[in-house]
Design a protein around this motif. Structure first.
Motif, PDB file in Angstrom:
ATOM      1  N   LYS A 122       0.847  -1.202   0.000  1.00  0.00           N
ATOM      2  CA  LYS A 122       0.000   0.000   0.000  1.00  0.00           C
ATOM      3  C   LYS A 122       0.876   1.243   0.000  1.00  0.00           C
ATOM      4  N   TRP A 123       0.332   2.306  -0.565  1.00  0.00           N
ATOM      5  CA  TRP A 123       0.994   3.610  -0.514  1.00  0.00           C
ATOM      6  C   TRP A 123       0.441   4.367   0.683  1.00  0.00           C
ATOM      7  N   SER A 124       1.311   4.920   1.510  1.00  0.00           N
ATOM      8  CA  SER A 124       0.864   5.698   2.655  1.00  0.00           C
ATOM      9  C   SER A 124       0.607   7.147   2.232  1.00  0.00           C
ATOM     10  N   ALA A 125       0.127   7.951   3.153  1.00  0.00           N
ATOM     11  CA  ALA A 125      -0.192   9.347   2.863  1.00  0.00           C
ATOM     12  C   ALA A 125       1.051  10.156   2.502  1.00  0.00           C
ATOM     13  N   GLU A 126       2.196   9.756   3.041  1.00  0.00           N
ATOM     14  CA  GLU A 126       3.443  10.471   2.764  1.00  0.00           C
ATOM     15  C   GLU A 126       4.148   9.937   1.513  1.00  0.00           C
ATOM     16  N   LYS A 127       3.431   9.188   0.682  1.00  0.00           N
ATOM     17  CA  LYS A 127       3.979   8.591  -0.549  1.00  0.00           C
ATOM     18  C   LYS A 127       5.068   7.568  -0.261  1.00  0.00           C
ATOM     19  N   ASN A 128       4.970   6.878   0.863  1.00  0.00           N
ATOM     20  CA  ASN A 128       5.896   5.800   1.196  1.00  0.00           C
ATOM     21  C   ASN A 128       5.245   4.467   0.875  1.00  0.00           C
ATOM     22  N   LEU A 129       6.050   3.496   0.512  1.00  0.00           N
ATOM     23  CA  LEU A 129       5.563   2.159   0.215  1.00  0.00           C
ATOM     24  C   LEU A 129       5.501   1.351   1.507  1.00  0.00           C
ATOM     25  N   SER A 130       4.370   0.731   1.770  1.00  0.00           N
ATOM     26  CA  SER A 130       4.181  -0.046   2.983  1.00  0.00           C
ATOM     27  C   SER A 130       3.831  -1.481   2.607  1.00  0.00           C
ATOM     28  N   VAL A 131       4.536  -2.438   3.195  1.00  0.00           N
ATOM     29  CA  VAL A 131       4.276  -3.858   2.956  1.00  0.00           C
ATOM     30  C   VAL A 131       3.869  -4.478   4.284  1.00  0.00           C
ATOM     31  N   SER A 132       2.718  -5.136   4.323  1.00  0.00           N
ATOM     32  CA  SER A 132       2.255  -5.773   5.551  1.00  0.00           C
ATOM     33  C   SER A 132       1.745  -7.173   5.243  1.00  0.00           C
ATOM     34  N   GLN A 133       1.806  -8.026   6.249  1.00  0.00           N
ATOM     35  CA  GLN A 133       1.351  -9.401   6.088  1.00  0.00           C
ATOM     36  C   GLN A 133      -0.131  -9.474   6.430  1.00  0.00           C
ATOM     37  N   ASP A 134      -0.881 -10.156   5.585  1.00  0.00           N
ATOM     38  CA  ASP A 134      -2.314 -10.311   5.802  1.00  0.00           C
ATOM     39  C   ASP A 134      -2.574 -11.501   6.731  1.00  0.00           C
ATOM     40  N   ASN A 135      -3.659 -11.413   7.477  1.00  0.00           N
ATOM     41  CA  ASN A 135      -4.087 -12.515   8.332  1.00  0.00           C
ATOM     42  C   ASN A 135      -5.327 -13.144   7.726  1.00  0.00           C
ATOM     43  N   ALA A 136      -5.342 -14.448   7.658  1.00  0.00           N
ATOM     44  CA  ALA A 136      -6.498 -15.157   7.129  1.00  0.00           C
ATOM     45  C   ALA A 136      -7.477 -15.417   8.264  1.00  0.00           C
ATOM     46  N   VAL A 137      -8.732 -15.121   8.015  1.00  0.00           N
ATOM     47  CA  VAL A 137      -9.769 -15.370   9.004  1.00  0.00           C
ATOM     48  C   VAL A 137     -10.744 -16.365   8.383  1.00  0.00           C
TER      49      VAL A 137
END
Length: 69
Positions: free
Chosen positions: A26-41
């Motif tokens: 995802k792109w953050s508000a400050e134009k930084n690239l953010s990578v996060s791990q998803d959790n399966a529910v």
């Protein structure tokens, strides 16, 4: 020509890795690239669902009773 092939190869490898792993980019508000791990529910085996073991058993029992009468 070689540089274009390398760029296409890197893009394809990146797409395969991101689609095969449970991560979000995802792109953050400050134009930084953010990578996060998803959790399966997942709610597997809830008794009220038609695909659960209890639901299949209940449906089979109902059908057996209908056929017998």
């Amino acid at each position: 020509m070689m540089r274009k092939l390398v760029l296409i190869g890197a893009t394809v490898v990146g797409a395969v890795v991101l689609s095969a792993s449970p991560v979000s980019v995802k792109w953050s508000a400050e134009k930084n690239l953010s990578v996060s791990q998803d959790n399966a529910v997942a709610e597997i085996g809830r008794p009220g669902t038609p695909g659960s073991v209890a639901g299949v058993h209940r449906r089979a029992e109902r059908r057996a009773i209908r056929r017998g009468s």
